[in-house]
Design an enzyme around this catalytic site. Structure first.
Site, short mmCIF file in Angstrom:
data_model
loop_
_atom_site.label_atom_id
_atom_site.label_comp_id
_atom_site.label_asym_id
_atom_site.label_seq_id
_atom_site.Cartn_x
_atom_site.Cartn_y
_atom_site.Cartn_z
N ASN A 153 -20.93 89.80 46.32
CA ASN A 153 -20.55 88.59 45.57
C ASN A 153 -21.70 87.96 44.81
OD1 ASN A 153 -21.53 88.05 48.19
ND2 ASN A 153 -20.63 86.02 48.18
N GLU A 252 -25.40 86.31 58.08
CA GLU A 252 -24.62 85.24 57.44
C GLU A 252 -23.26 85.84 57.15
OE1 GLU A 252 -24.91 84.16 53.43
OE2 GLU A 252 -23.10 83.05 53.97
N GLU A 465 -31.57 81.41 57.76
CA GLU A 465 -32.50 81.87 56.74
C GLU A 465 -32.98 80.64 55.98
OE1 GLU A 465 -29.20 84.51 55.30
OE2 GLU A 465 -30.82 86.00 55.13
N1 LIG Z 1 -19.70 86.29 53.75
C1 LIG Z 1 -19.87 86.76 52.55
O1 LIG Z 1 -20.72 86.34 51.77
C2 LIG Z 1 -19.01 87.86 52.12
C3 LIG Z 1 -17.82 88.10 52.74
N2 LIG Z 1 -17.01 89.10 52.33
C4 LIG Z 1 -15.75 89.26 53.03
O2 LIG Z 1 -15.68 90.63 53.43
C5 LIG Z 1 -14.44 91.15 52.98
C6 LIG Z 1 -14.56 92.63 52.75
O3 LIG Z 1 -15.53 92.81 51.73
P1 LIG Z 1 -16.59 93.99 51.89
O4 LIG Z 1 -17.27 94.27 50.62
O5 LIG Z 1 -15.94 95.14 52.61
O6 LIG Z 1 -17.64 93.27 52.76
P2 LIG Z 1 -18.34 93.82 54.06
O7 LIG Z 1 -18.88 92.62 54.67
O8 LIG Z 1 -17.45 94.67 54.86
O9 LIG Z 1 -19.49 94.78 53.45
C7 LIG Z 1 -20.67 94.20 53.02
C8 LIG Z 1 -21.74 95.27 53.11
O10 LIG Z 1 -21.74 95.85 54.40
C9 LIG Z 1 -21.65 97.26 54.31
N3 LIG Z 1 -20.95 97.74 55.50
C10 LIG Z 1 -19.62 97.69 55.74
N4 LIG Z 1 -19.35 98.18 56.97
C11 LIG Z 1 -20.55 98.56 57.52
C12 LIG Z 1 -20.95 99.15 58.77
N5 LIG Z 1 -20.05 99.46 59.72
N6 LIG Z 1 -22.26 99.41 58.97
C13 LIG Z 1 -23.19 99.09 58.04
N7 LIG Z 1 -22.87 98.54 56.82
C14 LIG Z 1 -21.57 98.28 56.59
C15 LIG Z 1 -20.92 97.49 53.02
O11 LIG Z 1 -21.15 98.80 52.52
C16 LIG Z 1 -21.55 96.42 52.14
O12 LIG Z 1 -22.80 96.83 51.67
C17 LIG Z 1 -14.13 90.35 51.73
O13 LIG Z 1 -12.77 90.36 51.42
C18 LIG Z 1 -14.58 88.96 52.14
O14 LIG Z 1 -13.55 88.36 52.88
C19 LIG Z 1 -17.37 89.95 51.34
C20 LIG Z 1 -18.57 89.72 50.67
C21 LIG Z 1 -19.46 88.64 50.99
O1 LIG Z 2 -27.61 80.15 47.75
C1 LIG Z 2 -27.70 81.02 48.63
O2 LIG Z 2 -28.77 81.33 49.15
C2 LIG Z 2 -26.49 81.75 49.09
C3 LIG Z 2 -25.32 81.59 48.49
C4 LIG Z 2 -24.10 82.29 48.82
C5 LIG Z 2 -23.82 82.98 49.96
O3 LIG Z 2 -24.63 83.00 50.99
C6 LIG Z 2 -22.56 83.77 50.11
O4 LIG Z 2 -21.66 83.64 49.29
O5 LIG Z 2 -22.53 84.56 51.08
#
Ligand SMILES: NC(=O)C1=CN([C@@H]2O[C@H](COP(=O)(O)OP(=O)(O)OC[C@H]3O[C@@H](n4cnc5c(N)ncnc54)[C@H](O)[C@@H]3O)[C@@H](O)[C@H]2O)C=CC1
Ligand SMILES: O=C(O)/C=C/C=C(\O)C(=O)O
Length: 484
Positions: A153, A252, A465
């Site tokens: 994101n 996070e 962080e």
């Molecule tokens: N908290 C946040 O900032 C974010 C939350 N999300 C949430 O996660 C949902 C799924 O999105 P994803 O892109 O699949 O996010 P994800 O959190 O599953 O993946 C993020 C990263 O983790 C890696 N990853 C996934 N499974 C892993 C594992 N078992 N071991 C090591 N690395 C692993 C992925 O390749 C990617 O680089 C989204 O719909 C949203 O709800 C997604 C992006 C950011």
């Molecule tokens: O401003 C930051 O350091 C982070 C912003 C946003 C996220 O952490 C997120 O969307 O996960």
């Protein structure tokens, strides 16, 4: 066809296995990403470990700080390269990437260079049992080889939010960018070489999570610690991998953040603030608001005002002037978000605005566009109100008392962020004290002081962080006692 290569030991590395990188705006192929296998991950960990024993490991803090400043300056010198790469990968508006993602992507290196240069460690003189004295002081040493697993994101910002302090503390890193956004992490490899960061200090391995580079990296015994931003379920999987060898994690994770608007709030500022927290970055910000609670006397007026703001958002590709809403990151994520849009309708929600897909012209029709959406009328037990959707949508419900607002906000396993709008000082400080989150904004949202603690409580994260808090994860603290 553009190739996104791995970056290992100062070299760009192709592999025989590639996957396509698609542009969210029109789903066109941007290039081929070279997937790292176990061999490449092992080579990256080996290079990172060797660098700890080489020039980098022997480098003074002064020199390390100079190099990190040079990294930031080179990112800014190549600002447009990073901007175009990030916008192509994410589809986010140019205005957002040029004001948030890229500037912060560079600033994260300088912020932590300054912190390691200026933050002291403790020392004490103590009385000893023999009637003499002793001097004790603390030493910080690098944690070692750090795995940095990144989301899609805010790809550059969230990656350097980890790489900046990691390198400032003398660690070496292997970055695993999201499979959706390979570009800026790869570009940073060019910057590291250009400014003279020793090879092996910064490495990039591309791939997916389970059974791919992400898992190979987090399970690798040569990794001393893992930092990750992303979904809570993924955090659980990574934590399981980290358990072998008892490696520390810094997480996070997800959120289902509440926005709370009291009747005494500055109405226009509250509407503007919730518009940003609900729809910015197409709702793909973990700090964003998906649950809005509005005190009953202004509920109807607020719903109408937020509807007008949502309907006024210009949906379109980043280069169009005035665009406020880009596409979602992928077809898969679009299907997830639209699944919730359909679920809301099936549950009988009042769809105040949105709930579907905008008509987009030409090739844009292949992009991952959804309408900004507002619902009312669902019970708190609805998955719409309980589960992280991560799209441009929110559910608005009324409340009457402060006690009720606190109870509603806390009724979730998550605990990342909240935004509270009131002009009553007592209410503001009570909300800040009683809402179970890591980040509480009062009459604001997404104000970021990089010296402060940043992270989530409960299922939204482990650790903090930012500022000196990052040092706790990226260093081992040693106590030295000297008998005087
Ligand atoms: N908290 C946040 O900032 C974010 C939350 N999300 C949430 O996660 C949902 C799924 O999105 P994803 O892109 O699949 O996010 P994800 O959190 O599953 O993946 C993020 C990263 O983790 C890696 N990853 C996934 N499974 C892993 C594992 N078992 N071991 C090591 N690395 C692993 C992925 O390749 C990617 O680089 C989204 O719909 C949203 O709800 C997604 C992006 C950011
Ligand atoms: O401003 C930051 O350091 C982070 C912003 C946003 C996220 O952490 C997120 O969307 O996960």
């Amino acid at each position: 066809m553009h190739q996104y290569l791995n970056f290992i030991n100062g070299e760009f590395v192709a592999t025989g296995k590639t996957f396509e990188n698609h542009a969210p705006v029109d789903n066109r192929v941007l290039g081929l990403v070279h997937e790292a296998g176990e061999r490449e991950v092992d080579a990256a960990v080996g290079a990172a470990r060797a660098a700890l024993k080489g020039d980098w490991g022997r480098m003074s803090v002064v020199k390390r700080v100079e190099l990190l400043y040079a990294v930031a300056d080179e990112i800014n010198r190549r600002f447009d390269d990073f901007l175009q790469a990030e916008v192509a990968d994410t589809g986010k508006p140019l205005s957002l990437a040029s004001h948030i993602d890229i500037p912060r992507g560079a600033a994260n290196f300088k912020v932590f260079a300054d912190i390691v240069k200026n933050v002291p460690t403790e020392s004490f003189e103590m009385a000893t049992p023999d009637g003499g004295t002793a001097l004790s002081y603390a030493l910080r040493s690098p944690l070692g080889v750090v795995a940095v697993v990144c989301p899609w994101n805010l790809p550059l910002l969230l990656m350097t939010w980890k790489v900046g302090p990691a390198l400032a503390c003398g660690n070496t890193v292997i970055v695993k960018p999201s499979e959706e956004t390979p570009a800026t992490a790869t570009l940073l490899g060019e910057v590291m070489n250009a400014v003279g960061v020793p090879k092996g200090v910064y490495n990039v391995v591309h791939g997916f999570g389970p059974g791919s580079a992400g898992e190979f990296l987090t399970r690798h015994p040569g990794v001393n610690g893992i930092t990750f931003t992303g979904e809570t379920r993924t955090g659980e999987a990574i934590m399981a991998a980290a358990a072998k060898g008892v490696r520390p994690v810094s997480f996070e994770l997800g959120g289902k953040n509440a926005g709370i608007v009291f009747a005494d709030a500055d109405f226009d500022k509250a509407v503007a603030g919730i518009t940003r927290s609900a729809f910015e970055n197409c709702g793909q910000v973990c700090l964003g608001t998906e649950r809005v609670y509005v005190q009953r006397p202004i509920f109807d007026r607020f719903v109408q005002a937020l509807k007008e703001k949502a309907q006024a958002l210009k949906v379109g590709p980043s280069e169009e002037p005035g665009v406020g809403l880009g596409p979602l990151i992928s077809a898969e994520h679009k299907a997830k978000v639209l699944g919730y849009y359909e679920k809301a309708k099936a549950e009988g929600a009042t769809v105040v605005t949105g709930g579907g897909v905008p008509d987009m012209p030409g090739a844009l029709a292949q992009g991952h566009w959804v309408q900004p959406t507002i619902w009312t009328g669902l019970p708190e037990s609805s998955p719409i109100v309980r589960e992280e959707i991560f799209g441009p949508c929110c559910h608005i419900a009324p409340f009457d008392t402060v006690d009720e607002a606190i109870a509603l906000a806390n009724a979730t396993n998550y605990g990342l962020a909240t935004t509270v709008w009131t002009q009553n000082l007592a209410t503001a400080h009570r909300m800040a004290r009683e809402i179970e989150v890591g980040l509480c904004w009062i009459n604001s949202w997404f104000l970021r002081d990089l010296r402060t603690a940043f992270g989530g409580a409960k299922a939204s994260g482990i650790g903090r962080e930012g500022g000196v808090h990052s040092l706790e994860f990226y260093t081992e603290l040693r106590n030295v006692m000297v008998k005087l």
